[in-house]
Design a protein around this motif. Structure first.
Motif, PDB file in Angstrom:
ATOM      1  N   GLY A  77      -4.484   1.737   2.326  1.00 31.14           N
ATOM      2  CA  GLY A  77      -4.303   0.864   3.491  1.00 31.14           C
ATOM      3  C   GLY A  77      -2.937   1.069   4.124  1.00 31.14           C
ATOM      4  O   GLY A  77      -1.971   1.396   3.445  1.00 31.14           O
ATOM      5  N   LYS A  78      -2.872   0.886   5.433  1.00 31.80           N
ATOM      6  CA  LYS A  78      -1.591   1.005   6.145  1.00 31.80           C
ATOM      7  C   LYS A  78      -0.952  -0.385   6.210  1.00 31.80           C
ATOM      8  O   LYS A  78      -1.619  -1.349   6.602  1.00 31.80           O
ATOM      9  N   ILE A  79       0.334  -0.463   5.875  1.00 33.24           N
ATOM     10  CA  ILE A  79       0.992  -1.774   5.788  1.00 33.24           C
ATOM     11  C   ILE A  79       2.080  -1.926   6.845  1.00 33.24           C
ATOM     12  O   ILE A  79       2.909  -1.037   7.028  1.00 33.24           O
ATOM     13  N   ILE A  80       2.032  -3.054   7.530  1.00 33.19           N
ATOM     14  CA  ILE A  80       3.168  -3.455   8.364  1.00 33.19           C
ATOM     15  C   ILE A  80       3.791  -4.637   7.624  1.00 33.19           C
ATOM     16  O   ILE A  80       3.153  -5.683   7.452  1.00 33.19           O
ATOM     17  N   PHE A  81       4.993  -4.453   7.157  1.00 36.82           N
ATOM     18  CA  PHE A  81       5.625  -5.409   6.250  1.00 36.82           C
ATOM     19  C   PHE A  81       6.655  -6.212   7.044  1.00 36.82           C
ATOM     20  O   PHE A  81       7.629  -5.645   7.560  1.00 36.82           O
ATOM     21  N   ILE A  82       6.419  -7.504   7.170  1.00 39.49           N
ATOM     22  CA  ILE A  82       7.387  -8.362   7.856  1.00 39.49           C
ATOM     23  C   ILE A  82       8.096  -9.177   6.785  1.00 39.49           C
ATOM     24  O   ILE A  82       7.497 -10.044   6.145  1.00 39.49           O
TER      25      ILE A  82
ATOM     26  N   SER B 291       2.471  -7.899  -5.021  1.00 41.39           N
ATOM     27  CA  SER B 291       1.422  -7.304  -5.852  1.00 41.39           C
ATOM     28  C   SER B 291       0.120  -7.192  -5.063  1.00 41.39           C
ATOM     29  O   SER B 291      -0.643  -6.241  -5.239  1.00 41.39           O
ATOM     30  N   ASN B 292      -0.139  -8.090  -4.118  1.00 38.30           N
ATOM     31  CA  ASN B 292      -1.298  -7.936  -3.232  1.00 38.30           C
ATOM     32  C   ASN B 292      -1.107  -6.719  -2.322  1.00 38.30           C
ATOM     33  O   ASN B 292      -2.056  -5.978  -2.047  1.00 38.30           O
ATOM     34  N   MET B 293       0.130  -6.539  -1.892  1.00 40.45           N
ATOM     35  CA  MET B 293       0.436  -5.427  -0.999  1.00 40.45           C
ATOM     36  C   MET B 293       0.225  -4.105  -1.740  1.00 40.45           C
ATOM     37  O   MET B 293      -0.260  -3.127  -1.177  1.00 40.45           O
ATOM     38  N   GLN B 294       0.595  -4.118  -2.994  1.00 42.46           N
ATOM     39  CA  GLN B 294       0.386  -2.954  -3.873  1.00 42.46           C
ATOM     40  C   GLN B 294      -1.108  -2.569  -3.915  1.00 42.46           C
ATOM     41  O   GLN B 294      -1.461  -1.396  -3.855  1.00 42.46           O
ATOM     42  N   GLU B 295      -1.957  -3.611  -3.971  1.00 44.41           N
ATOM     43  CA  GLU B 295      -3.407  -3.362  -4.009  1.00 44.41           C
ATOM     44  C   GLU B 295      -3.871  -2.705  -2.713  1.00 44.41           C
ATOM     45  O   GLU B 295      -4.774  -1.865  -2.714  1.00 44.41           O
TER      46      GLU B 295
ATOM     47  N   ALA C 144      14.760  -4.925   0.370  1.00 50.69           N
ATOM     48  CA  ALA C 144      15.454  -4.224  -0.725  1.00 50.69           C
ATOM     49  C   ALA C 144      14.620  -4.259  -2.001  1.00 50.69           C
ATOM     50  O   ALA C 144      14.699  -3.345  -2.823  1.00 50.69           O
ATOM     51  N   ALA C 145      13.803  -5.300  -2.160  1.00 46.87           N
ATOM     52  CA  ALA C 145      13.076  -5.476  -3.421  1.00 46.87           C
ATOM     53  C   ALA C 145      11.767  -4.695  -3.495  1.00 46.87           C
ATOM     54  O   ALA C 145      11.248  -4.472  -4.575  1.00 46.87           O
ATOM     55  N   SER C 146      11.212  -4.276  -2.348  1.00 47.60           N
ATOM     56  CA  SER C 146       9.936  -3.559  -2.403  1.00 47.60           C
ATOM     57  C   SER C 146      10.125  -2.106  -1.984  1.00 47.60           C
ATOM     58  O   SER C 146      10.734  -1.823  -0.956  1.00 47.60           O
ATOM     59  N   LYS C 147       9.583  -1.218  -2.792  1.00 44.88           N
ATOM     60  CA  LYS C 147       9.724   0.218  -2.469  1.00 44.88           C
ATOM     61  C   LYS C 147       8.386   0.814  -2.002  1.00 44.88           C
ATOM     62  O   LYS C 147       8.239   2.012  -1.892  1.00 44.88           O
ATOM     63  N   LEU C 148       7.415  -0.053  -1.713  1.00 43.27           N
ATOM     64  CA  LEU C 148       6.104   0.456  -1.305  1.00 43.27           C
ATOM     65  C   LEU C 148       6.192   1.153   0.054  1.00 43.27           C
ATOM     66  O   LEU C 148       6.924   0.709   0.937  1.00 43.27           O
ATOM     67  N   PRO C 149       5.441   2.236   0.228  1.00 40.16           N
ATOM     68  CA  PRO C 149       5.448   2.903   1.530  1.00 40.16           C
ATOM     69  C   PRO C 149       4.759   2.017   2.580  1.00 40.16           C
ATOM     70  O   PRO C 149       3.742   1.386   2.287  1.00 40.16           O
ATOM     71  N   THR C 150       5.320   1.963   3.768  1.00 38.23           N
ATOM     72  CA  THR C 150       4.719   1.137   4.825  1.00 38.23           C
ATOM     73  C   THR C 150       4.620   1.959   6.111  1.00 38.23           C
ATOM     74  O   THR C 150       5.316   2.954   6.282  1.00 38.23           O
TER      75      THR C 150
END
Ligand code: M6R
Length: 365
Positions: A297-302, A287-291, A309-315
């Motif tokens: 913001g550009k996200i690098i998701f580790i 939910s922080n990443m969603q914000e 599989a659980a997050s569909k946010l664009p990264t």
């Protein structure tokens, strides 16, 4: 000797699986899946609390240790950077013990904190790499991390070996205090003993993606790292590593602190590296990443397979590690943050092993 590596730092990153396995063999019995009893004057069953002090990366491993000692051994932990700890006039009791974590064993502020605790009558434990060091000599108990010589100024294998030792010590303390059952001990030790093999696989699998990603990262001036639970110290360690060797400004924050300030900085010029295994904090961190995503913001998701599989946010990039037990996840998640800092620095052409203005051992305050 760097072997066939370009830098000592690279060699030290790739040595980790083998070295950790060796370090663990000092603390755990691979056959019975139990923690070996450490015959020292520190009685973890009886102490009422633990004070931990260290600097830099060693402080950050101590911070992960705090989560473990509190959770598994139900032992309250007081932790601070040594340069503050030594002057705080913290009230302590001889019923507590103190742990000092230092690769070199010579760090001036850490040594001064040790002497403060000694004067207060606490039993002193040293989690050190150099066993002949001053900090080791002045301690009642030495817990060697057995990482071998670390030449790169940016600490890598010493960090993960410190974590491995602290994990084993916290499980052992939990057993002694009756807060870790024999079954839990067996399960956790089994995960620790499988860790070196997982580390080798991860290093091999993520390298090409991280090397490519580091080119993109090198274009930015500021980077924010976020994490919760034991991933919070890892976020700070990621930021420390990146700033030390690439000179890119980086901050590590507890994910939950995002909306208390740093969110004001979010735009397309500051990538946010989110460290989030699929643990009990995952939903909160997402939910922080969603914000971040909502503000461009550009996200690098580790994350791990379940998390991906659980997050569909664009990264901007998603680095997917295997699903592992939470006792070993800080060591496994250290690998992408080390490699990302390393490749970014190499791409930028900095002096990776001897970054400007830094010394391997800080013997003055
Ligand atoms: O030798 P020590 O572990 O006591 O050193 C502590 C810090 O100076 C050290 O971890 C420093 O932060 C490293 N350069 C981090 O990569």
């Amino acid at each position: 000797d760097k072997g066939n590596h370009r830098h000592f730092m690279e060699k030290e990153i790739y040595e980790q699986p083998e070295i950790i396995s060796h370090a663990l063999s000092h603390y755990i019995d691979f056959a019975s899946h139990t923690v070996k009893a450490q015959d020292t004057p520190i009685d973890f069953a009886k102490i009422t609390g633990l004070a931990i002090s260290a600097c830099g990366t060693a402080y950050l491993s101590g911070l992960v240790g705090k989560y473990w000692f509190e959770r598994y051994a139900r032992l309250p932990v007081e932790i601070d950077v040594a340069s503050e700890f030594r002057y705080r006039e913290l009230p302590l009791s001889p019923t507590q013990a103190a742990l000092f974590i230092s690769q070199s064993g010579e760090t001036a502020d850490t040594l001064a904190s040790l002497r403060y605790c000694k004067d207060e009558g606490l039993k002193i434990g040293a989690v050190v790499n150099v066993r002949e060091s001053t900090i080791a000599r002045e301690s009642d108990a030495i817990f060697p991390i057995l990482a071998g010589p670390e030449i790169g100024v940016a600490s890598t294998k010493a960090f993960t070996c410190q974590l491995a030792v602290l994990a084993a010590l916290s499980i052992g303390a939990g057993r002694a205090r009756g807060t870790v059952t024999a079954g839990d001990e067996k399960a956790m030790v089994k995960h620790l003993s499988e860790m070196p093999r997982i580390m080798s696989r991860v290093l091999n699998d993520i390298q090409p993606q991280i090397e490519a990603l580091s080119r993109d990262l090198s274009r930015f001036k500021d980077v924010l790292y976020l994490g919760r639970g034991t991933s919070f110290p890892l976020a700070m360690e990621g930021a420390l590593k990146l700033k030390e060797i690439s000179y890119i400004h980086a901050e590590g924050y507890a994910a939950g602190e995002l909306k208390h300030g740093p969110i004001a900085l979010i735009d397309e010029h500051m990538p946010v590296i989110v460290i989030a295994p699929h643990d009990r904090f995952f939903e909160k961190t997402v939910s922080n990443m969603q914000e971040v995503a909502a503000r461009g913001g550009k996200i690098i998701f580790i994350t791990d397979e379940k998390g991906a599989a659980a997050s569909k946010l664009p990264t901007m990039a998603t680095i997917v590690l295997p699903n592992v037990d939470e006792i070993i996840s800080p060591m496994i998640f250290s690998l992408p943050i080390q490699l990302l800092a390393y490749h970014t620095a190499v791409f930028m052409g900095t002096d990776v092993d001897q970054p400007r203005n830094l010394a391997k051992s800080v013997t003055v305050e």
